[in-house]
Design a protein around this motif. Structure first.
Motif, mmCIF file in Angstrom:
data_model
loop_
_atom_site.group_PDB
_atom_site.id
_atom_site.type_symbol
_atom_site.label_atom_id
_atom_site.label_comp_id
_atom_site.label_asym_id
_atom_site.label_seq_id
_atom_site.Cartn_x
_atom_site.Cartn_y
_atom_site.Cartn_z
ATOM 1 N N GLY A 61 0.783 -1.231 0.000
ATOM 2 C CA GLY A 61 0.000 0.000 0.000
ATOM 3 C C GLY A 61 0.810 1.274 0.000
ATOM 4 N N GLY A 62 2.014 1.220 -0.574
ATOM 5 C CA GLY A 62 2.847 2.410 -0.639
ATOM 6 C C GLY A 62 3.644 2.678 0.628
ATOM 7 N N LYS A 88 -3.378 0.493 2.883
ATOM 8 C CA LYS A 88 -2.912 1.778 2.372
ATOM 9 C C LYS A 88 -2.090 2.443 3.469
ATOM 10 C CE LYS A 88 -4.613 6.111 0.387
ATOM 11 N NZ LYS A 88 -3.335 6.471 -0.111
ATOM 12 N N TYR A 89 -0.926 2.937 3.098
ATOM 13 C CA TYR A 89 -0.042 3.597 4.056
ATOM 14 C C TYR A 89 -0.482 5.045 4.258
ATOM 15 C CZ TYR A 89 4.090 5.646 6.177
ATOM 16 O OH TYR A 89 4.943 6.309 7.020
ATOM 17 N N TYR A 90 -0.498 5.468 5.520
ATOM 18 C CA TYR A 90 -0.792 6.856 5.861
ATOM 19 C C TYR A 90 0.381 7.400 6.670
ATOM 20 C CZ TYR A 90 -5.556 6.182 4.282
ATOM 21 O OH TYR A 90 -6.657 5.927 3.506
ATOM 22 N N SER A 91 1.072 8.389 6.120
ATOM 23 C CA SER A 91 2.236 8.945 6.814
ATOM 24 C C SER A 91 1.828 9.647 8.101
ATOM 25 C CB SER A 91 2.996 9.903 5.901
ATOM 26 O OG SER A 91 2.157 10.961 5.488
ATOM 27 N N GLY A 95 1.634 4.221 9.535
ATOM 28 C CA GLY A 95 1.283 2.807 9.445
ATOM 29 C C GLY A 95 0.350 2.501 8.300
ATOM 30 N N VAL A 96 -0.029 1.234 8.233
ATOM 31 C CA VAL A 96 -0.874 0.733 7.157
ATOM 32 C C VAL A 96 -2.297 0.535 7.665
ATOM 33 C CG1 VAL A 96 -1.248 -1.175 5.555
ATOM 34 C CG2 VAL A 96 1.067 -0.462 6.100
ATOM 35 N N PHE A 97 -3.261 1.087 6.965
ATOM 36 C CA PHE A 97 -4.671 0.839 7.243
ATOM 37 C C PHE A 97 -5.053 -0.374 6.407
ATOM 38 C CE2 PHE A 97 -9.197 1.408 6.242
ATOM 39 C CZ PHE A 97 -9.708 1.461 7.521
ATOM 40 N N ILE A 98 -5.415 -1.474 7.060
ATOM 41 C CA ILE A 98 -5.721 -2.720 6.354
ATOM 42 C C ILE A 98 -7.084 -2.596 5.691
ATOM 43 C CG2 ILE A 98 -6.132 -5.195 6.625
ATOM 44 C CD1 ILE A 98 -4.146 -5.053 9.026
#
Length: 142
Positions: A61-62, A88-91, A95-98
């Motif tokens: 997810g980036g 998706k990665y959120y800076s 972390g990663v939101f599954i």
């Protein structure tokens, strides 16, 4: 000599493939031995399975290399599902939101929640460092 090396390599690969489910993940990864299970609102997708994390980094997810260690709950999820999850990665949270696991996406405002040893985690899957004996449950909640 070339043929002998190929035969040995093929035999090792075949022998590894014949191990019990989860055995490759348990021996090849890092972090403590944990159990991973995955549940939707109505069914169990993965019964408790003994796993370890993996070496290196999770980059789904980036996610930038170095932000999500393989010896985290995300690494154990990756090993347990053979990579069958998305996020998706959120800076802003680091972390990663599954977004889906094993092809299942939560509906509406439902989401994937991480439960560690029977308690809802206050950390994301990338921030939960694995420890021997942990019980990880990824489940959909309303």
């Amino acid at each position: 000599m070339k043929k002998l090396g190929l035969t040995i390599a093929s035999t090792l690969a075949l022998g590894s493939a014949m191990l019990a489910p989860g055995a490759l993940g348990a021996g090849a990864g890092t972090g403590g031995g944990v159990t991973v299970s995955i549940k939707t609102l109505t069914k169990t997708l993965l019964r408790p399975t003994a796993e370890h994390g993996k070496r290196g980094w999770i980059t789904k997810g980036g996610t930038p290399r170095g932000k999500c260690p393989g010896n985290s709950a995300a690494g154990a999820l990756d090993v347990a599902t053979h990579g069958r999850w998305t996020g998706k990665y959120y800076s802003s949270v680091g972390g990663v939101f599954i977004t889906s696991i094993m092809g299942v996406k939560p509906k509406g405002s439902d989401f994937w929640e991480l439960v560690v040893n029977g308690k809802v985690s206050s950390k994301g899957a990338c921030s939960v460092k694995l420890a021997r004996g942990q019980r990880l449950v990824f489940k959909i909640v309303k």
